[in-house]
Design an enzyme around this catalytic site. Structure first.
Site, PDB file in Angstrom:
ATOM      1  N   GLN A   1     -10.116  -4.110  -3.433  1.00 47.20           N
ATOM      2  CA  GLN A   1     -11.425  -3.693  -2.931  1.00 47.20           C
ATOM      3  C   GLN A   1     -12.499  -3.889  -3.999  1.00 47.20           C
ATOM      4  O   GLN A   1     -13.584  -4.402  -3.718  1.00 47.20           O
ATOM      5  CB  GLN A   1     -11.381  -2.220  -2.497  1.00 47.20           C
ATOM      6  CG  GLN A   1     -12.687  -1.746  -1.915  1.00 47.20           C
ATOM      7  CD  GLN A   1     -13.008  -2.373  -0.574  1.00 47.20           C
ATOM      8  OE1 GLN A   1     -12.209  -2.319   0.341  1.00 47.20           O
ATOM      9  NE2 GLN A   1     -14.188  -2.987  -0.460  1.00 47.20           N
ATOM     10  N   ARG A  30       0.891  -1.185   0.000  1.00 44.48           N
ATOM     11  CA  ARG A  30       0.000   0.000   0.000  1.00 44.48           C
ATOM     12  C   ARG A  30       0.915   1.218   0.000  1.00 44.48           C
ATOM     13  O   ARG A  30       1.690   1.424   0.936  1.00 44.48           O
ATOM     14  CB  ARG A  30      -0.911  -0.009   1.232  1.00 44.48           C
ATOM     15  CG  ARG A  30      -1.634   1.317   1.412  1.00 44.48           C
ATOM     16  CD  ARG A  30      -2.749   1.257   2.431  1.00 44.48           C
ATOM     17  NE  ARG A  30      -3.907   0.563   1.885  1.00 44.48           N
ATOM     18  CZ  ARG A  30      -5.125   0.622   2.421  1.00 44.48           C
ATOM     19  NH1 ARG A  30      -5.343   1.316   3.521  1.00 44.48           N
ATOM     20  NH2 ARG A  30      -6.123  -0.034   1.865  1.00 44.48           N
ATOM     21  N   ARG A  77     -13.264  -8.994   1.540  1.00 42.63           N
ATOM     22  CA  ARG A  77     -11.841  -8.740   1.271  1.00 42.63           C
ATOM     23  C   ARG A  77     -11.033  -9.987   1.630  1.00 42.63           C
ATOM     24  O   ARG A  77     -10.115 -10.384   0.911  1.00 42.63           O
ATOM     25  CB  ARG A  77     -11.340  -7.544   2.091  1.00 42.63           C
ATOM     26  CG  ARG A  77     -11.889  -6.190   1.689  1.00 42.63           C
ATOM     27  CD  ARG A  77     -11.335  -5.715   0.359  1.00 42.63           C
ATOM     28  NE  ARG A  77      -9.896  -5.576   0.347  1.00 42.63           N
ATOM     29  CZ  ARG A  77      -9.212  -4.528   0.815  1.00 42.63           C
ATOM     30  NH1 ARG A  77      -9.871  -3.489   1.297  1.00 42.63           N
ATOM     31  NH2 ARG A  77      -7.888  -4.475   0.748  1.00 42.63           N
ATOM     32  N   CYS A 114     -16.325   1.353   0.421  1.00 38.19           N
ATOM     33  CA  CYS A 114     -15.180   0.501   0.772  1.00 38.19           C
ATOM     34  C   CYS A 114     -14.792   0.636   2.245  1.00 38.19           C
ATOM     35  O   CYS A 114     -14.100  -0.231   2.769  1.00 38.19           O
ATOM     36  CB  CYS A 114     -14.006   0.797  -0.140  1.00 38.19           C
ATOM     37  SG  CYS A 114     -13.304   2.448   0.057  1.00 38.19           S
TER      38      CYS A 114
END
Ligand code: CP
Ligand code: NVA
Length: 321
Positions: A147, A117, A300, A272
């Site tokens: 996502q 990320r 997820r 999300c």
């Protein structure tokens, strides 16, 4: 089960499969992973031990905050029999200027799969170009493919195929929207998009041949006939300095009961998360009967386990229930 290789790769392999954006996978690969996610979810619900990634290691690199992404990858890897290691920029050399190319070389020699990320998409692209193992995008400024994959899985669970349906995106043209745009091309659904002036999609970032999206000035019009209405925060991570100005610009873009009423009666609402009730969505909608946000969050876990399995060991052919 087909194992991809019996030993760890001695050399850099140009053919390594990464998941850096939705367009990295074909529809066939997505359909395979979604079916695996269904099977893997069933196993999880029934406490069926399933350890296809025994002795495999996932390294997770976080340059931005996370709850769901960290938890779902870490829990998921453990549930598949493997281990997950968390690194962040605050207490690793990544935050002290070590070149991303060097980090890619080093980290990928010690594990079997990497999730990152970070900020710019080019960072993850450069990292992946120097990695010996698959790299997964756990969110960049430009994309959030894990996502959107979970969201599509959630839609299918509730309503069946998403092909031919209309999805309304109400709000910022952010990472989520660009992943939805790529997904629309691959899965064959239509996107109705409404963003405030100054926060619209950058048309140069989507292929000129894109025909399955329509832009609306009025967010209520964008919801007309939609099977799914979805939104996200008005200020994404990394853009906090713009928060006050965005609050003013996005007035009128809150998903409320009036907008949901323009969608199909059986329309779902997705977000999300994390959400800001009273900004991009009312409490009535996100906590109401059309909202599937908790399923989205849980899914997820299941879709990423399928993704990890696929990227690390390839297609599983003998486990179809
Ligand atoms: N939706 C999502 O990616 O959540 P986190 O930021 O908590 O990981
Ligand atoms: N668009 C949001 C998604 C958070 C999961 C962000 O990038 O902050």
């Amino acid at each position: 089960m087909e194992a991809v290789s019996a030993s760890r790769l001695p050399f850099f392999d140009m053919n390594i499969k990464h998941f850096l954006q939705m367009s990295d996978f074909t529809l066939d690969e997505f359909n395979y992973c979604l079916e695996r996610a269904r099977i893997i979810k069933r196993k999880f619900k029934e406490y069926e031990t399933y350890h296809p990634l025994l002795d495999r290691t996932l390294v997770m690199v976080f340059e931005k905050n996370s709850t769901r992404t960290r938890l779902s990858f870490e829990a998921g890897m453990q549930q598949l029999g493997g281990a997950a290691i968390y690194l962040n920029t605050r207490d690793s050399q990544l935050g002290r200027g070590e070149p991303v190319e060097d980090a890619g070389q080093v980290i990928s020699r010690m594990c079997d799969v990497i999730m990152i990320r970070t900020f710019g998409q080019e960072i993850i692209e450069r990292f992946a170009a120097h990695s010996r193992v698959p790299v997964i995008n756990g969110l960049t400024n430009e994309h959030h493919p894990c996502q959107v994959l979970a969201d599509i899985f959630t839609f299918i669970e509730h309503r069946g195929s998403i092909a031919g349906k209309s999805v309304a995106w109400i709000g910022d043209a952010n990472n989520m929207l660009y992943s939805w745009l790529q997904a629309a091309q691959i899965f064959g659904f239509h996107l109705n998009i409404s963003s405030p002036k100054g926060y619209e999609i950058d048309l140069s970032r989507i292929p000129p041949s894109t025909t399955n999206c329509t832009l609306f000035e009025d967010p209520e019009d964008a919801c007309e006939g939609a099977s799914l209405v979805t939104t996200d925060v008005w200020t994404s991570m990394g853009y906090e300095a713009e928060n006050q100005i965005r609050l003013a610009a996005f007035e009128g873009w809150m998903v409320d009961a009036k907008k949901m009423a323009r969608a199909r009666p059986d329309a779902l609402f997705m977000h999300c998360l994390p959400a800001h009730r009273g900004e991009e969505v009312t409490a009535e909608v996100i906590d109401g009967p059309q909202s599937v946000v908790w399923d989205e969050a849980e899914n997820r876990l299941h879709v990423q386990k399928a993704l990890l399995e696929y990227l690390v060991i390839g297609r599983v052919t003998s486990d179809t229930k």
